[in-house]
Scaffold this motif. Structure first.
Motif, PDB file in Angstrom:
ATOM      1  N   PRO A   1      61.106  36.019  77.443  1.00 54.87           N
ATOM      2  CA  PRO A   1      61.095  35.527  78.792  1.00 54.87           C
ATOM      3  C   PRO A   1      60.642  33.799  78.231  1.00 54.87           C
ATOM      4  N   SER A   2      60.878  33.303  78.798  1.00 53.56           N
ATOM      5  CA  SER A   2      60.759  31.421  77.684  1.00 53.56           C
ATOM      6  C   SER A   2      60.857  30.747  79.021  1.00 53.56           C
TER       7      SER A   2
ATOM      8  N   GLU B   1      63.468  40.424  82.139  1.00 50.04           N
ATOM      9  CA  GLU B   1      63.935  41.698  82.174  1.00 50.04           C
ATOM     10  C   GLU B   1      64.646  42.359  80.540  1.00 50.04           C
TER      11      GLU B   1
ATOM     12  N   VAL C   1      58.360  30.150  73.953  1.00 45.79           N
ATOM     13  CA  VAL C   1      58.833  31.640  73.870  1.00 45.79           C
ATOM     14  C   VAL C   1      57.814  32.514  74.281  1.00 45.79           C
TER      15      VAL C   1
ATOM     16  N   GLN D   1      60.575  28.487  84.356  1.00 41.67           N
ATOM     17  CA  GLN D   1      61.153  28.915  83.771  1.00 41.67           C
ATOM     18  C   GLN D   1      62.642  28.841  82.750  1.00 41.67           C
ATOM     19  N   ILE D   2      62.976  29.318  82.248  1.00 38.64           N
ATOM     20  CA  ILE D   2      64.376  29.368  81.665  1.00 38.64           C
ATOM     21  C   ILE D   2      65.072  30.006  80.953  1.00 38.64           C
ATOM     22  N   SER D   3      64.575  30.913  80.641  1.00 43.08           N
ATOM     23  CA  SER D   3      65.283  32.344  80.623  1.00 43.08           C
ATOM     24  C   SER D   3      64.398  33.910  80.661  1.00 43.08           C
ATOM     25  N   ARG D   4      65.167  34.438  80.589  1.00 44.23           N
ATOM     26  CA  ARG D   4      64.045  35.828  81.359  1.00 44.23           C
ATOM     27  C   ARG D   4      64.145  37.057  80.100  1.00 44.23           C
ATOM     28  N   ASN D   5      65.035  36.827  79.323  1.00 48.29           N
ATOM     29  CA  ASN D   5      65.037  37.668  77.787  1.00 48.29           C
ATOM     30  C   ASN D   5      65.602  37.050  76.645  1.00 48.29           C
TER      31      ASN D   5
ATOM     32  N   GLU E   1      59.792  23.740  74.696  1.00 53.69           N
ATOM     33  CA  GLU E   1      60.569  25.187  75.147  1.00 53.69           C
ATOM     34  C   GLU E   1      59.360  25.589  74.424  1.00 53.69           C
TER      35      GLU E   1
ATOM     36  N   ASN F   1      57.522  36.266  74.131  1.00 49.99           N
ATOM     37  CA  ASN F   1      57.730  37.342  73.686  1.00 49.99           C
ATOM     38  C   ASN F   1      56.520  37.977  73.127  1.00 49.99           C
TER      39      ASN F   1
END
Length: 195
Positions: free
Chosen positions: A57-58, A195, A134, A51-55, A132, A136
């Motif tokens: 989510p990526s 998040e 994403v 995971q590289i991002s929570r918001n 990547e 979302n």
């Protein structure tokens, strides 16, 4: 009476031959489907999720070629390297709190033939490529914060044991004849926090 007996004998022989043929075909198909080749992955090729991002989510999908001397070129279609990867049904998400699997029905994507250069990714020996994804998407529940156990799996449309620049148009047109067509791929499981 002789003609009728001969006709019955020929009909019976034809019927028995057809039964033998179709039973023989289905049993050889069964053993082919049961063989390990399609279920095996591509030797030396592995996918890793992180995971590289929570918001939003990526996830970072890393494709590594562990072969010391063999390049691998894959057709991105229906793999995590596909630009539409998040909507293809490749990812399995389990809600950590409830234990329920989140439905991620795959979209059907129309593809232009033959595949283009942009549809390929080459991983040189001992190197890796990353993409990547994403997550979302409308199918992801709106509950926040949340944690999902994520993994992915599928089958390759095509993988060649050569550099992409060495592929001919005829190779791309007949991608199902590639050495590793239909081979299975899968990844590790990661916790994806939203998040």
């Amino acid at each position: 009476m002789n003609g009728r007996t001969a006709l019955i004998a020929v009909s019976a022989a034809t019927l028995l031959g057809a039964i033998y043929y179709f039973n023989g075909s289905s049993s050889s198909s069964f053993s082919m489907a049961g063989s390990d080749t399609a279920e095996e992955g591509v030797p030396g090729l592995e996918f890793k999720l992180s995971q590289i991002s929570r918001n939003p989510p990526s996830l970072l999908v890393t494709l590594k070629n562990n072969n010391p001397s063999t390049p691998l070129t894959l057709l991105k279609w229906n793999t995590p390297m596909d630009p539409s990867a998040a909507n293809l049904g490749l990812f399995k998400l389990i809600d950590e709190e409830t234990g329920n699997e989140i439905p991620t029905d795959g979209l059907k994507v129309n593809r232009k033939m033959p595949p283009s250069e942009e549809d390929l990714v080459t991983v040189a020996p001992g190197t890796e490529e990353a993409h990547e994804v994403v997550m979302n998407k409308p199918w992801l529940p709106e509950k926040k914060p949340a944690t999902y156990k994520v993994s992915m799996s599928g089958k390759f449309f095509a993988v060649w044991d050569k550099y992409g620049g060495d592929l001919q148009t005829s190779d791309l047109e007949a991608y199902s004849d590639s050495p590793f067509h239909g081979r299975h791929f899968s990844s590790n499981e990661v916790d994806m926090r939203v998040e």
